[in-house]
Each structure stands twice: as C-alpha cells, then as structure tokens.
Design a protein around this motif. Structure first.
Motif, short mmCIF file in Angstrom:
data_model
loop_
_atom_site.label_atom_id
_atom_site.label_comp_id
_atom_site.label_asym_id
_atom_site.label_seq_id
_atom_site.Cartn_x
_atom_site.Cartn_y
_atom_site.Cartn_z
N LYS A 25 1.39 10.33 0.75
CA LYS A 25 0.58 9.30 1.29
C LYS A 25 -0.72 9.75 0.42
O LYS A 25 -1.61 9.05 -0.13
CB LYS A 25 0.42 9.32 2.78
CG LYS A 25 -0.52 8.18 2.99
CD LYS A 25 -0.57 7.82 4.71
CE LYS A 25 -1.17 6.97 5.29
NZ LYS A 25 -1.27 6.65 6.51
N ALA A 26 -1.29 11.06 0.63
CA ALA A 26 -2.49 11.52 -0.10
C ALA A 26 -2.19 11.56 -1.54
O ALA A 26 -3.48 11.28 -2.07
CB ALA A 26 -2.67 13.00 0.54
N ILE A 27 -1.54 11.76 -1.95
CA ILE A 27 -1.03 11.57 -3.51
C ILE A 27 -1.57 10.24 -4.01
O ILE A 27 -2.41 9.84 -4.96
CB ILE A 27 -0.02 12.06 -3.98
CG1 ILE A 27 -0.05 13.69 -4.02
CG2 ILE A 27 0.47 11.72 -5.49
CD1 ILE A 27 1.62 14.29 -3.86
N ALA A 28 -0.77 9.46 -3.29
CA ALA A 28 -0.82 7.95 -3.81
C ALA A 28 -2.38 7.51 -3.48
O ALA A 28 -2.81 6.76 -4.29
CB ALA A 28 -0.34 7.06 -2.67
N ALA A 29 -2.86 7.75 -2.21
CA ALA A 29 -4.38 7.57 -1.92
C ALA A 29 -5.58 8.06 -3.26
O ALA A 29 -6.50 7.46 -3.74
CB ALA A 29 -5.02 7.95 -0.78
N PHE A 32 -4.48 6.29 -6.62
CA PHE A 32 -4.53 4.76 -6.43
C PHE A 32 -3.30 4.16 -6.82
O PHE A 32 -3.22 3.34 -7.87
CB PHE A 32 -5.56 4.32 -7.57
CG PHE A 32 -7.11 4.96 -6.93
CD1 PHE A 32 -7.62 4.35 -5.71
CD2 PHE A 32 -7.71 5.66 -7.89
CE1 PHE A 32 -8.90 4.93 -5.39
CE2 PHE A 32 -9.01 6.36 -7.51
CZ PHE A 32 -9.51 6.00 -6.44
N ILE A 33 -2.14 4.83 -6.59
CA ILE A 33 -0.77 4.04 -6.56
C ILE A 33 -0.19 4.07 -5.29
O ILE A 33 -0.57 4.67 -4.29
CB ILE A 33 0.05 5.05 -7.60
CG1 ILE A 33 0.36 6.42 -7.01
CG2 ILE A 33 -0.43 5.13 -9.12
CD1 ILE A 33 1.25 7.28 -8.14
N SER A 34 1.01 3.41 -5.09
CA SER A 34 1.77 3.55 -3.94
C SER A 34 2.59 4.71 -3.53
O SER A 34 2.91 5.43 -4.57
CB SER A 34 2.58 1.98 -3.98
OG SER A 34 3.74 2.45 -4.92
#
Length: 76
Positions: A25-29, A32-34
């Motif tokens: 979740k932190a990587i996605a945020a 800027f990817i899902s």
C-alpha cells in the motif's frame, strides 16, 4: 538467478521500496500506482529472480549492489 540488468527500472524502484520496508500500500502511494500493480511487479520480480520472500529479495538487492542509502529519502 537473474541479475539486476534483467529487471525493468520500475521493478528496481519497487525493490528499493521493499528494501526500505514499505508495504504494498505504501509503495503504491509513493509511486502513484495501484496495489494490484505493485503485486504484479513483485510477481514479475519473483519470476525473474526466483526469490519468493521480501527478505530474500532484499538480500539479493544488496548483493546486486543497489545503493541502500537511496531508500532513506523516500517518504513512507
């Protein structure tokens, strides 16, 4: 086993964030990817390297010469 040059720039970016201890979740945020896209990148990394856990991936990254100090500036 693959070498660093076998990975895409995005896969390397995801690996650096894994090494920094980020969750999917932190990587996605951060980039800027899902979360599904993060999972896809992690699956591709696992397929290319044969590594099945985050810990093994982190150890492999260090062996491949990824600059661990670069992960410190990435926000959580």
């Amino acid at each position: 086993m693959a070498c660093l040059s076998d990975l895409t720039p995005r896969e390397i970016e995801v690996l650096k964030l894994v090494l920094a201890g980020r969750t999917n979740k932190a990587i996605a945020a951060t980039i800027f990817i899902s979360e599904k896209t993060v999972e896809f990148h992690l699956h591709k990394i696992s397929t290319k390297t044969g590594l099945r856990t985050r810990m093994l991936a982190g150890m492999w990254e260090v062996q491949q010469g990824i600059d661990v100090s670069q992960t410190g500036g990435i926000p959580s």
